[in-house]
Design a protein around this motif. Structure first.
Motif, PDB file in Angstrom:
ATOM      1  N   LYS A  74      -9.662   6.047   2.677  1.00 62.99           N
ATOM      2  CA  LYS A  74      -8.516   5.253   2.244  1.00 62.99           C
ATOM      3  C   LYS A  74      -8.693   3.820   2.723  1.00 62.99           C
ATOM      4  O   LYS A  74      -9.499   3.534   3.618  1.00 62.99           O
ATOM      5  N   GLY A 116      -6.807   7.836  -4.147  1.00 63.17           N
ATOM      6  CA  GLY A 116      -6.032   7.839  -2.911  1.00 63.17           C
ATOM      7  C   GLY A 116      -5.306   6.521  -2.692  1.00 63.17           C
ATOM      8  O   GLY A 116      -5.150   5.717  -3.613  1.00 63.17           O
ATOM      9  N   PRO A 117      -4.832   6.265  -1.466  1.00 62.81           N
ATOM     10  CA  PRO A 117      -4.082   5.044  -1.178  1.00 62.81           C
ATOM     11  C   PRO A 117      -4.881   3.793  -1.531  1.00 62.81           C
ATOM     12  O   PRO A 117      -6.083   3.720  -1.293  1.00 62.81           O
ATOM     13  N   ARG A 171       0.859  -1.187   0.000  1.00 64.49           N
ATOM     14  CA  ARG A 171       0.000   0.000   0.000  1.00 64.49           C
ATOM     15  C   ARG A 171       0.900   1.244   0.000  1.00 64.49           C
ATOM     16  O   ARG A 171       1.132   1.874   1.018  1.00 64.49           O
TER      17      ARG A 171
END
Length: 370
Positions: free
Chosen positions: A260, A227-228, A209
């Motif tokens: 996230k 996003g992540p 990640r």
């Protein structure tokens, strides 16, 4: 269903901390949480607990202090209060810098805690086998272990924190209890690297990640929030990793984890595919609400998602569990951060960090994953 806190800050004997030999300041346990988790050859369970050991008085004489490991011992670094932002109780941020630069008033090390086979009783706390900083790339601590048994070896990934880099490091054990540092395996900020508990097509695989300062937008009609995200990487030896090109898990706009997502437990092989429990974060306050969700990946192609359960949480923070130690709570939002899973026949034993404070053990029937 068994669901209880098994290890809390009060269970840590700081007189046996690796910091005690050289640090010239009193400390306390900010949290004993986010345990790596595995079964030992004896049948007992092992939690590799993250101990966040914090300065009891981080602010003194107009300065806030950070703990730092050096080859000759632990020291304190002083930063003027007018040059930092201390809005987050876990850290401080240096003002006026071109990049976001953080300092920590605690330092994390890993404590092996042995449990009975059901995960209901602490049998032994192995202070003599603690994992503490041992290199310059760990001078601000070793965090958030994840343990995968692959063949006859145990592979433990950790997040090593330093001013040099924020890297993923690997420890290896031949008995599940004694771990040796094998060095850096990912040279960038990646707090959730989890090795699959088994080979795929003869190779090691892992969830990663990566984190960064900027993310790019999906098209407006995309179901993904951006996003992540969780990716998949492959390695011939668990040391040298190549990211796979196919996307993995992405946060979805209509889910409870639109802020996230990130890896939780190392993937374990079931008759239906690779089962993973992962964390999803809902935007709320500064930290967000952390919950545990799950997914199934194809056994032969783990980039192929067979099932994704991101609407109904498998686990949520349970205030009743932390009520007896509520005076130690410091996070403004509910957090459960699941970090390990072990097969126990008709159910799974799941280990989590509760409120970044304590270790939680939950028994979950396999029928929930049908």
């Amino acid at each position: 269903m068994h669901d209880a806190l098994i290890f809390t800050p009060a269970d840590v004997d700081l007189t046996r901390s690796p910091l005690r030999a050289t640090l010239d300041a009193p400390t306390h346990v900010l949290g004993a949480f986010n345990p790596g988790f595995t079964r030992l050859p004896s049948g007992n369970l092992l939690m590799m607990v993250r101990i966040a050991e914090a300065l009891s008085e981080p602010v003194q004489n107009g300065h806030v202090h950070a703990i730092r490991w050096t080859p000759t011992g632990y020291v304190r670094d002083a930063f003027p209060l007018d040059q930092v932002d201390m809005a987050d109780p876990r850290q401080f941020e240096l003002k006026g810098r071109p990049h976001r630069i953080l300092g920590l008033t605690s330092l994390s090390w890993l404590l092996p805690v042995e449990l009975d086979p059901a995960g209901c009783t602490v049998l032994h706390v192995h202070y003599d086998r603690a994992v503490a900083p041992a290199a310059g790339y760990q001078d601000y601590g070793v965090e958030d272990a994840r343990i995968s048994r692959i063949g006859e070896r145990w592979y433990m990934t950790t997040c090593s924190v330093s001013a040099e880099r924020h890297s993923t490091t690997l420890h290896i054990s031949d008995n599940g209890l004694d771990y040796r540092l094998d060095g850096i395996i990912l040279d960038h900020q990646n707090k959730d690297m989890l090795l699959f508990e088994g080979l795929v097509d003869g190779a090691f695989h892992a969830l990663t990640r990566p984190l960064g300062e900027v993310y790019f937008a999906y098209p407006p009609d995309s179901p993904y929030a951006g996003g992540p995200a969780i990716n998949v990487a492959r390695s011939p030896d668990a040391l040298h990793w190549r990211p796979l090109g196919a996307p993995g898990l992405r946060a979805r706009k209509d889910s409870l984890s639109a802020m996230k997502i990130g890896g939780g437990t190392p993937p374990i092989l079931t008759p239906d595919g690779w089962l993973i429990l992962y964390h999803g974060v809902e935007t709320r306050a500064q930290v967000g609400v952390y919950r545990t969700f799950w997914a199934l990946l194809d056994r032969d192609d783990p980039t192929r998602i067979l099932r994704l359960e991101d609407h109904n949480p498998l686990l949520e923070a349970n205030p009743a569990l932390t009520a007896p130690i509520a005076d130690r709570l410091y996070l403004p939002t509910p957090v459960v951060f699941t970090t390990g899973i072990v097969d126990a026949g008709d159910h799974y034993i799941v280990a989590s960090g509760e409120a970044d404070l304590a270790c939680r053990i939950t028994h979950i029937g396999k029928a929930l994953f049908a």
